[in-house]
Motif scaffolding. Structure first.
Motif, PDB file in Angstrom:
ATOM      1  N   LEU A 539      24.652  39.094   4.766  1.00  0.00           N
ATOM      2  CA  LEU A 539      25.390  37.828   4.697  1.00  0.00           C
ATOM      3  C   LEU A 539      25.325  37.296   3.268  1.00  0.00           C
ATOM      4  O   LEU A 539      24.257  37.298   2.641  1.00  0.00           O
ATOM      5  CB  LEU A 539      24.800  36.798   5.660  1.00  0.00           C
ATOM      6  N   PHE A 540      26.468  36.828   2.754  1.00  0.00           N
ATOM      7  CA  PHE A 540      26.545  36.269   1.416  1.00  0.00           C
ATOM      8  C   PHE A 540      26.478  34.751   1.489  1.00  0.00           C
ATOM      9  O   PHE A 540      27.214  34.121   2.252  1.00  0.00           O
ATOM     10  CB  PHE A 540      27.845  36.689   0.727  1.00  0.00           C
ATOM     11  N   TYR A 541      25.586  34.159   0.670  1.00  0.00           N
ATOM     12  CA  TYR A 541      25.442  32.705   0.609  1.00  0.00           C
ATOM     13  C   TYR A 541      25.787  32.212  -0.792  1.00  0.00           C
ATOM     14  O   TYR A 541      25.389  32.808  -1.802  1.00  0.00           O
ATOM     15  CB  TYR A 541      24.023  32.281   0.971  1.00  0.00           C
ATOM     16  N   GLN A 542      26.497  31.109  -0.841  1.00  0.00           N
ATOM     17  CA  GLN A 542      26.922  30.514  -2.105  1.00  0.00           C
ATOM     18  C   GLN A 542      25.790  29.672  -2.698  1.00  0.00           C
ATOM     19  O   GLN A 542      24.703  29.574  -2.153  1.00  0.00           O
ATOM     20  CB  GLN A 542      28.177  29.664  -1.883  1.00  0.00           C
ATOM     21  N   ASN A 543      26.094  29.052  -3.827  1.00  0.00           N
ATOM     22  CA  ASN A 543      25.118  28.266  -4.578  1.00  0.00           C
ATOM     23  C   ASN A 543      24.407  27.216  -3.730  1.00  0.00           C
ATOM     24  O   ASN A 543      23.219  26.972  -3.899  1.00  0.00           O
ATOM     25  CB  ASN A 543      25.840  27.593  -5.763  1.00  0.00           C
ATOM     26  N   ASP A 544      25.129  26.574  -2.804  1.00  0.00           N
ATOM     27  CA  ASP A 544      24.534  25.527  -1.968  1.00  0.00           C
ATOM     28  C   ASP A 544      24.030  26.073  -0.632  1.00  0.00           C
ATOM     29  O   ASP A 544      23.774  25.313   0.297  1.00  0.00           O
ATOM     30  CB  ASP A 544      25.550  24.413  -1.709  1.00  0.00           C
ATOM     31  N   TRP A 545      23.895  27.380  -0.519  1.00  0.00           N
ATOM     32  CA  TRP A 545      23.417  28.062   0.681  1.00  0.00           C
ATOM     33  C   TRP A 545      24.376  27.918   1.869  1.00  0.00           C
ATOM     34  O   TRP A 545      23.972  27.992   3.027  1.00  0.00           O
ATOM     35  CB  TRP A 545      22.012  27.600   1.084  1.00  0.00           C
ATOM     36  N   SER A 546      25.638  27.721   1.546  1.00  0.00           N
ATOM     37  CA  SER A 546      26.665  27.812   2.589  1.00  0.00           C
ATOM     38  C   SER A 546      27.231  29.218   2.567  1.00  0.00           C
ATOM     39  O   SER A 546      27.190  29.910   1.536  1.00  0.00           O
ATOM     40  CB  SER A 546      27.779  26.789   2.353  1.00  0.00           C
ATOM     41  N   LEU A 547      27.749  29.675   3.694  1.00  0.00           N
ATOM     42  CA  LEU A 547      28.247  31.044   3.785  1.00  0.00           C
ATOM     43  C   LEU A 547      29.518  31.225   2.959  1.00  0.00           C
ATOM     44  O   LEU A 547      30.399  30.355   2.943  1.00  0.00           O
ATOM     45  CB  LEU A 547      28.515  31.408   5.255  1.00  0.00           C
ATOM     46  N   TYR A 548      29.593  32.346   2.297  1.00  0.00           N
ATOM     47  CA  TYR A 548      30.744  32.655   1.448  1.00  0.00           C
ATOM     48  C   TYR A 548      32.018  32.697   2.294  1.00  0.00           C
ATOM     49  O   TYR A 548      32.063  33.302   3.370  1.00  0.00           O
ATOM     50  CB  TYR A 548      30.514  33.989   0.751  1.00  0.00           C
ATOM     51  N   LEU A 549      33.051  32.018   1.770  1.00  0.00           N
ATOM     52  CA  LEU A 549      34.356  31.905   2.443  1.00  0.00           C
ATOM     53  C   LEU A 549      34.233  31.257   3.825  1.00  0.00           C
ATOM     54  O   LEU A 549      35.128  31.412   4.660  1.00  0.00           O
ATOM     55  CB  LEU A 549      35.032  33.277   2.568  1.00  0.00           C
ATOM     56  N   ASP A 550      33.099  30.577   4.049  1.00  0.00           N
ATOM     57  CA  ASP A 550      32.841  29.939   5.349  1.00  0.00           C
ATOM     58  C   ASP A 550      32.952  30.957   6.487  1.00  0.00           C
ATOM     59  O   ASP A 550      33.369  30.637   7.600  1.00  0.00           O
ATOM     60  CB  ASP A 550      33.831  28.778   5.583  1.00  0.00           C
ATOM     61  N   ASP A 551      32.547  32.194   6.182  1.00  0.00           N
ATOM     62  CA  ASP A 551      32.612  33.292   7.154  1.00  0.00           C
ATOM     63  C   ASP A 551      31.317  33.307   7.970  1.00  0.00           C
ATOM     64  O   ASP A 551      30.259  33.683   7.472  1.00  0.00           O
ATOM     65  CB  ASP A 551      32.786  34.622   6.423  1.00  0.00           C
ATOM     66  N   HIS A 552      31.404  32.888   9.231  1.00  0.00           N
ATOM     67  CA  HIS A 552      30.226  32.788  10.083  1.00  0.00           C
ATOM     68  C   HIS A 552      30.053  34.014  10.992  1.00  0.00           C
ATOM     69  O   HIS A 552      29.312  33.949  11.972  1.00  0.00           O
ATOM     70  CB  HIS A 552      30.300  31.523  10.942  1.00  0.00           C
ATOM     71  N   SER A 553      30.732  35.102  10.664  1.00  0.00           N
ATOM     72  CA  SER A 553      30.536  36.334  11.426  1.00  0.00           C
ATOM     73  C   SER A 553      29.117  36.839  11.205  1.00  0.00           C
ATOM     74  O   SER A 553      28.500  36.535  10.178  1.00  0.00           O
ATOM     75  CB  SER A 553      31.560  37.392  11.006  1.00  0.00           C
ATOM     76  N   PRO A 554      28.566  37.621  12.146  1.00  0.00           N
ATOM     77  CA  PRO A 554      27.157  38.038  12.028  1.00  0.00           C
ATOM     78  C   PRO A 554      26.893  39.051  10.932  1.00  0.00           C
ATOM     79  O   PRO A 554      25.746  39.273  10.563  1.00  0.00           O
ATOM     80  CB  PRO A 554      26.856  38.631  13.413  1.00  0.00           C
ATOM     81  N   ASN A 555      27.935  39.675  10.388  1.00  0.00           N
ATOM     82  CA  ASN A 555      27.722  40.725   9.387  1.00  0.00           C
ATOM     83  C   ASN A 555      28.922  40.768   8.448  1.00  0.00           C
ATOM     84  O   ASN A 555      30.025  41.142   8.845  1.00  0.00           O
ATOM     85  CB  ASN A 555      27.532  42.077  10.075  1.00  0.00           C
ATOM     86  N   HIS A 556      28.697  40.384   7.202  1.00  0.00           N
ATOM     87  CA  HIS A 556      29.797  40.381   6.239  1.00  0.00           C
ATOM     88  C   HIS A 556      30.225  41.785   5.837  1.00  0.00           C
ATOM     89  O   HIS A 556      31.295  41.951   5.240  1.00  0.00           O
ATOM     90  CB  HIS A 556      29.396  39.586   4.999  1.00  0.00           C
ATOM     91  N   LYS A 557      29.428  42.786   6.167  1.00  0.00           N
ATOM     92  CA  LYS A 557      29.875  44.158   5.916  1.00  0.00           C
ATOM     93  C   LYS A 557      30.997  44.565   6.866  1.00  0.00           C
ATOM     94  O   LYS A 557      31.619  45.609   6.672  1.00  0.00           O
ATOM     95  CB  LYS A 557      28.696  45.136   6.042  1.00  0.00           C
ATOM     96  N   GLU A 558      31.204  43.769   7.882  1.00  0.00           N
ATOM     97  CA  GLU A 558      32.296  44.029   8.819  1.00  0.00           C
ATOM     98  C   GLU A 558      33.494  43.119   8.548  1.00  0.00           C
ATOM     99  O   GLU A 558      34.468  43.133   9.303  1.00  0.00           O
ATOM    100  CB  GLU A 558      31.804  43.844  10.253  1.00  0.00           C
ATOM    101  N   SER A 559      33.411  42.329   7.473  1.00  0.00           N
ATOM    102  CA  SER A 559      34.518  41.453   7.096  1.00  0.00           C
ATOM    103  C   SER A 559      35.502  42.227   6.230  1.00  0.00           C
ATOM    104  O   SER A 559      35.164  42.696   5.137  1.00  0.00           O
ATOM    105  CB  SER A 559      33.991  40.234   6.328  1.00  0.00           C
ATOM    106  N   VAL A 560      36.714  42.361   6.699  1.00  0.00           N
ATOM    107  CA  VAL A 560      37.735  43.110   5.954  1.00  0.00           C
ATOM    108  C   VAL A 560      38.000  42.450   4.611  1.00  0.00           C
ATOM    109  O   VAL A 560      38.111  43.116   3.569  1.00  0.00           O
ATOM    110  CB  VAL A 560      39.031  43.207   6.777  1.00  0.00           C
TER     111      VAL A 560
END
Length: 890
Positions: A539-560
């Motif tokens: 999972l990728f987290y931005q500077n403020d520890w929010s998820l990158y692109l607001d993607d709340h999927s369980p695994n960003h490796k599965e994000s196209v």
């Protein structure tokens, strides 16, 4: 005579009485005797004549009709008799209703007895119930005067009728399988009985006495009613328990227990049923009762363990198992003693768990942060914490039976408990080190520098349900060289087996759009490259520890979307990033991936690749980049035999001249010289059949096939290759270069070519030779033989014969006494074709490099700024100009 059922003599007495003096009693006696003989019509006549002597007295007529109904019943005219009694009950004076109802009850009891004899138990129960509900009597009711007359006429004894009716109904309901109703009837009997009757009923229910059914012409009820109820209830309860119908099982066992005849076995079974319903405390009470009734038995402790385990009182549950095992060990009955084999001791169960823990932690970091406490824990501390956890105690309590000692279950629990979250990030200033957080609670430390990042990381891991977290800043003792070595060599494995990798991107601002990740410094670092490839869930987290692109999927490796962005940023296919496997396969491509990465410490550019290639090498900070990279590339070539690592352009390494000085030398894609189409290839093969002798072609093929793999020894590369002697080197002065020199090269059997290098080469011609030998070499690649890659062959499946049972089938050649000329010619033709195909491949353009001989006879590679593409001049004579040998290269 009627009482003794001697109907002939009774009839004679009645006729004699009427002959002497016609009377009411005479005709009644005659009617009774005729009914007894079955002469119903004559009996009706006798009863009709009896009416003459009633003097129209209501009570006398009522008595006459009552007697007639009884007599007709005895003649099997049951419907007529019951209807007459019921009509009399409705019409008779109030004070005579009791007598009428008594007769009705008596007749119902008679019907019930007959139904019992015919095993019609439900019908019998209905008749006995009707008798009881007739309100004719109670246990305390006084005898009616008419009872005495009926006793004289029919031999009745109505005194025990109430008790007989109730007991008979109990038996009928029990035989009908209506256990609950039978017990309810029994309780009603006991509740309504006076003291004398109650004592009699108690004796009857336990089988100590029987109640005679005097006047009913039937057997006595002499069975132990409560014992029968107990057996039936227990049996039906077991059936319900086997069917997991716990409510019914509990009800039936409770019925048995309410009879005060239950054994410890009944309580044990009810405890099991209550555990099935998750009524843990009730189950525990029954288990305690089992132990109280039979303290030497193991059963009580067995069901107690089940109840305590279900109630999550695991310490007590384990104690119960130990007590159970103790009882089994001390049993004298060999059959019970044999049950001990079904159980394992707590120490054995703990040993099995520890074995799985060791395997699980073998792929985990040595130190981990406890996200619950914020404390850093070494391996033994982690295990100690686990052993005090409810998960450990629940597992230990559940596996102390051999049937439950399943390693997959233990592995599942252990793996779940020790799930670890890894942090992937770029080091910043003032990162906390091990000595900074040792014996301190991360959550209570001053929020300075990297502590904020570390604390937030632990909080996110904890809130996601993970107990353990790891960061490379503070979870490695970098002052301990042994630990540092193990950690750097194991890091890929740790990330690979982690439950989750959290990537923190301090340079990606909140609410960033797609593309910000690609520009992050994280994408340029060497260690983060390994961490990304190794992690399965990320999972990728931005500077403020929010998820990158607001993607709340369980695994960003599965994000196209995210993987497409990374594909564009790295130039690596998204599918290759997702499904990456460590190892030597595709070594040149992996080196190209890593060529754009940078590290703070120069040696780390090699160390960060150890896990990617699956190698384990010493970590020697201070050895410099060329040596570190050289050792890695040496391992790749030596272990895999893959010479693609020699395909680079740039500066030669001091470690070995055939290896590059920098990882950036692999930035360009692997050299791919032009090749023939399939049709042109076959045409070339055909053209060689007449020009190249089969013997020479086969000799070349055999020699190349038997070449050894490349190997390193003391930083020297022993390279199998095809060498072409350089006959001339001349500098091309007309080509302007600031730092590079261009040379024309002429080698035996090859087309002339140009090379560009920083090195100054000795110029020479055939007319002006030099004592130094130069060679253009083609490193030997067994792929040119086009042999099958056994590593890619499918594994044997379950439906394929195992290797142990497999034998090579006999070929046609094996079956013949000698090889026929035709078969031999076919085999020679196929070998010849393979050899010619190899010659054609060798005749195509290839990637070569230039070697210069040194004083000791070894060679050094001359580094160039571009690939050297060479080609033989004449394919037909190529085999004659190829010098096949193994060269030692410094």
């Amino acid at each position: 005579m009627a009482r003794k059922y001697d109907w002939d003599r009774a009839l004679e007495d009645a006729i004699r009485s009427i002959t002497i003096q016609p009377s009411l009693i005479g005709y009644i006696s005659k009617g009774i005797a005729l009914c007894g003989k079955g002469h119903v019509r004559d009996a009706r006549t006798a009863f009709n004549l009896a009416f003459i002597f009633t003097n129209e007295d209501t009570k006398t007529i009522y008595f006459l009709l009552l007697v007639k109904s009884i007599a007709m019943f005895n003649a099997d005219q049951h419907e007529e008799a019951m209807m007459l009694v019921q009509q009399l009950a409705a019409l008779c004076p109030n004070n005579d209703t009791l007598a009428c109802r008594a007769v009705e009850a008596y007749l119902y009891v008679r019907l019930g007895i007959e139904a019992l004899k015919g095993a019609r138990h439900n019908e019998a129960a209905d008749h006995f119930t009707a008798a009881i509900n007739s309100s004719a009597f109670s246990a305390k009711s006084d005898s009616h005067s008419i009872y005495e007359d009926l006793a004289v006429l029919f031999g009745w004894d109505l005194e025990p009728l109430w008790q007989i009716a109730h007991q008979a109904r109990c038996h009928a309901l029990l035989r009908a399988g209506r256990l609950g109703e039978a017990l309810e009837s029994y309780r009603y009997l006991m509740d309504m009985s006076n003291e004398t009757t109650k004592a009699s009923c108690l004796d009857w229910s336990t089988g100590k006495s029987s109640v005679s059914s005097t006047g009913f012409n039937s057997p006595t009820f002499d069975s132990a009613f409560k014992q029968e109820c107990s057996v039936l209830g227990f049996s039906n309860g077991n059936v319900a328990l086997a069917a997991s119908d716990y409510d019914r099982a509990i009800d039936l066992y409770s019925v048995v227990i309410s009879l005060n005849v239950a054994s410890d076995t009944v309580f044990a079974h009810r405890s099991i049923a209550k555990s099935g319903k998750m009524l843990w405390e009730d189950a525990l009470l029954d288990a305690q009762k089992v132990i109280e009734l039979n303290p030497s038995s193991h059963v009580g402790y067995e069901v107690k363990h089940a109840a305590l385990h279900g109630a999550q009182r695991y310490d007590e549950a384990i104690d119960a198992v130990e007590m159970m095992i103790s009882r089994l060990d001390s049993a004298t009955d060999m059959q019970i003693k044999k049950l001990r084999e079904q159980y394992v001791s707590p120490s054995d169960a703990e040993g099995a768990i520890r074995q799985v823990i060791d395997v699980q932690l073998d792929t985990a970091p040595l130190r981990l942060l406890n996200t619950a406490t914020g404390l850093l824990c070494d391996r033994e501390a982690q295990i100690s914490i686990f052993k005090t956890s409810i998960e450990y105690k629940a597992l230990l309590s559940s596996i102390m039976k051999h049937a439950n000692l399943r390693m997959e279950r233990i592995t599942e629990v252990v793996a779940m408990y020790f799930r670890c979250v890894m942090l992937s990030h770029r080091w910043e200033r003032k990162e906390p080190l091990l000595q900074d957080i040792q014996d301190k609670v991360v959550y209570k430390m001053n929020l300075l520098g990297g502590i904020i990042k570390l604390r937030t990381f632990c909080e996110i891991a904890r809130d996601a349900g993970y107990r353990w977290a790891w960061s490379d800043t503070c979870c490695i003792d970098k002052s301990n060289n042994v630990e540092l070595q193990e950690s750097l060599n194991s890091m890929f494995v740790w990330y690979r087996h982690s439950a989750l990798t959290i990537v923190y991107l301090p340079d990606v601002l909140p609410s960033s759009k797609s593309g910000a990740l690609a520009k992050s410094e994280w994408n340029r670092r060497g260690w983060t490259f390994q961490e990304f490839l190794a992690s399965k869930v990320l999972l990728f987290y931005q500077n403020d520890w929010s998820l990158y692109l607001d993607d709340h999927s369980p695994n960003h490796k599965e994000s196209v979307t995210i993987m497409k962005e990374l594909e564009d940023a790295t130039g690596i296919d998204a599918q290759a990033l997702v499904s990456f496997r460590p190892g030597m396969r595709g070594a040149r491509e992996k080196l190209q991936w890593a060529s754009k990465r940078i590290t703070t410490l120069q040696e780390d550019i090699a160390y960060s690749l150890f896990g990617i290639f699956g190698v384990h090498l010493p970590v020697i900070y201070g050895e410099k980049k060329q040596n570190a990279l050289g050792r890695l590339l040496q391992e790749i070539v030596a272990r895999s035999g893959d010479i693609s690592a020699l395909d680079w352009v740039g500066q030669s390494s001091e470690f070995n001249s055939c290896l590059p000085a920098d990882i950036t030398s692999y930035a360009a894609p692997p050299c791919a010289p032009p090749s023939l189409s399939e049709n042109d290839f076959q045409t070339a093969v055909s053209s060689l059949r007449d020009s190249v002798a089969a013997g020479l072609a086969l000799k070349l093929y055999t020699r190349l096939e038997n070449m050894n793999a490349p190997r390193f020894a003391n930083c020297r590369l022993h390279l199998p290759c095809i060498a072409f002697r350089v006959a001339e080197i001349r500098r091309k002065r007309g080509i302007a270069q600031e730092t590079l020199l261009t040379y024309g090269i002429r080698a035996d059997g090859l087309h002339n070519l140009l090379i560009t290098t920083k090195d100054t080469l000795t110029q020479f011609t055939s007319a002006k030779p030099t004592p130094q030998t130069f060679l253009l070499v083609r490193p030997w690649d067994r792929c040119l033989l086009e042999l099958p890659d056994f590593a890619e062959q499918p594994a044997f499946t379950d439906d394929v014969t195992s290797l142990g049972d497999w034998s090579e089938p006999e070929s046609l050649l094996d079956q013949l006494p000698g090889i026929s000329p035709a078969v031999q010619e076919l085999a020679d033709s196929e070998s010849h074709s393979r050899a010619l195909q190899l010659i054609v491949r060798l005749g195509q353009p290839f990637s070569a490099f230039l070697l210069a001989q040194q004083r000791g006879g070894e060679y050094k590679r001359v580094a160039t700024d571009h690939d050297i593409i060479a080609q033989v001049r004449d394919m037909a004579s190529a085999h004659s100009v190829m010098d096949i040998r193994t060269l030692e290269i410094l």
